[in-house]
Design an enzyme around this catalytic site. Structure first.
Site, PDB file in Angstrom:
ATOM      1  N   GLY A 144      12.721  -3.498   5.715  1.00  0.00           N
ATOM      2  CA  GLY A 144      13.100  -2.299   5.546  1.00  0.00           C
ATOM      3  C   GLY A 144      12.070  -0.384   5.086  1.00  0.00           C
ATOM      4  N   GLY A 194      12.787   1.363   2.849  1.00  0.00           N
ATOM      5  CA  GLY A 194      12.814   1.626   1.419  1.00  0.00           C
ATOM      6  C   GLY A 194      12.654   0.706   1.121  1.00  0.00           C
ATOM      7  N   ASN A 241       9.368  -1.354   1.950  1.00  0.00           N
ATOM      8  CA  ASN A 241       8.290  -0.997   2.282  1.00  0.00           C
ATOM      9  C   ASN A 241       7.492  -0.365   1.933  1.00  0.00           C
ATOM     10  OD1 ASN A 241       8.747  -2.919   4.789  1.00  0.00           O
ATOM     11  ND2 ASN A 241       8.396  -1.198   6.311  1.00  0.00           N
ATOM     12  N   GLY A 273       0.328  10.880  13.020  1.00  0.00           N
ATOM     13  CA  GLY A 273      -0.501   9.012  13.139  1.00  0.00           C
ATOM     14  C   GLY A 273      -2.138   9.524  13.123  1.00  0.00           C
ATOM     15  N   GLY A 283      -3.928  11.953  11.866  1.00  0.00           N
ATOM     16  CA  GLY A 283      -4.452  13.101  10.465  1.00  0.00           C
ATOM     17  C   GLY A 283      -2.776  13.177   9.531  1.00  0.00           C
ATOM     18  N   ASP A 316       4.703   4.209   6.317  1.00  0.00           N
ATOM     19  CA  ASP A 316       5.903   3.733   4.948  1.00  0.00           C
ATOM     20  C   ASP A 316       4.583   3.437   4.179  1.00  0.00           C
ATOM     21  OD1 ASP A 316       8.106   3.750   6.265  1.00  0.00           O
ATOM     22  OD2 ASP A 316       8.256   1.869   6.135  1.00  0.00           O
TER      23      ASP A 316
END
Length: 309
Positions: free
Chosen positions: A40, A42, A44, A224, A227, A254
């Site tokens: 999830g 949040g 994570n 990604g 950067g 996350d």
């Protein structure tokens, strides 16, 4: 500025089945392996910040099943304040059945379950504790009305807020998130929010500025392997990527946000927080899994020492 971080958001249980091939209609197949993990967005992000040493409070809802026990235990084991992790009667916890084929291709089902019960009224039950926090972090795996409510709450009480608009939702009303302090989308989420093509840093800046024209003050675009980009009213800065040999990129976004929250609340230095977040996310993809790939502060400092030579 060092203080508590609140994550108002989701939790999921990842149910991962490894298959040789997916079964057809009415067919039963034996699968070679299975694993269960806490996830999830949040949860994570909360775990990443906590692993680095932040004081983190989680505001979320779980079901009244065995998955809830596992989720609460996981929060407590990493030192997260779980007083506002509440069970919802007669409801399943959020789960994500994931089917991974030999090729690495995966099929995922998301059942939000109790996450849908995190309403504005439920968040208000944590209001007094939220007022003591230095940053409130949100994502879009809970009802949108809750997101709008928390952003307004933060603005009213002078608490910085961060919204990661993921997973992307076409129903998100940009006019109702203009009070957020930091909006942190990736490229595809930024495209959906703006209707503009995002393929490189210049197009990301243009799209970010279109959101700023609607009232959002600061946009951080994660790119990604390229950067990230910090776009403010007066400036646009590139956060350089960190070169690593990737093993598993799951949960890197996350990791970026959780570590950003940690360093921002600890140092009150936006540039430093972004630099460290890029490093933490890069380190996370050198190991398999999501939460289990997030380094402790000691392991991360060792990683940074190698980078700094």
């Amino acid at each position: 500025m060092a203080g508590k971080i609140a994550v108002v958001g989701s939790n999921m249980v990842d149910l991962i089945t490894y298959v040789n091939r997916m079964p057809g209609p009415g067919e039963t197949l034996e699968a070679p392996d299975f694993s269960l993990g806490c996830g999830g967005k949040g949860a994570n992000q909360a775990v990443a910040a906590a692993r680095l040493g932040s004081d983190v409070m989680m505001v979320t809802r779980v079901g009244d099943d065995i998955f809830a026990d596992n989720t609460i235990r996981n929060f407590e084991e990493v030192g997260i304040d779980a007083r506002h992790v509440v069970r919802v009667p007669d409801t399943s916890s959020g789960v994500a059945p994931i089917f991974v084929e030999k090729s690495g291709e995966n099929s995922i089902l998301i059942v939000k379950g109790a996450n849908n019960a995190l309403t504005p009224a439920e968040v208000d039950k944590a209001a007094e504790d939220l007022k003591q926090c230095s940053l409130i972090v949100m994502q879009l795996e809970v009802p949108l009305e809750t997101i709008y409510h928390v952003i307004a709450f933060g603005a009213e009480h002078g608490i910085p807020t961060l919204l990661n608009p993921a997973p992307a939702q076409p129903d998100l009303d940009v006019s109702r998130i203009t009070g957020v302090t930091y909006l942190v989308p990736n490229e595809s989420e930024l495209e959906l929010l703006t209707g503009m093509k995002v393929s490189d840093a210049p197009s990301a800046e243009a799209a970010a500025r279109s959101l700023m024209a609607k009232g959002i003050k600061t946009v951080i675009v994660t790119l990604g392997s390229k950067g990230a980009l910090l776009v403010t009213e007066d400036d646009c800065k590139r956060i350089e990527p960190v070169a690593v040999q990737p093993m598993d990129t799951t949960g890197a976004g996350d990791a970026f946000i959780g570590s950003f929250a940690h360093y921002f609340t600890k140092e009150s230095d936006l540039d430093l927080a972004l630099k460290m977040a890029a490093r933490y996310a890069a380190d996370s993809i050198t190991r398999p899994g999501t939460q289990k790939s997030y380094a402790s502060i000691e392991a991360f400092e060792a990683f940074c020492s190698k980078l700094d030579g």
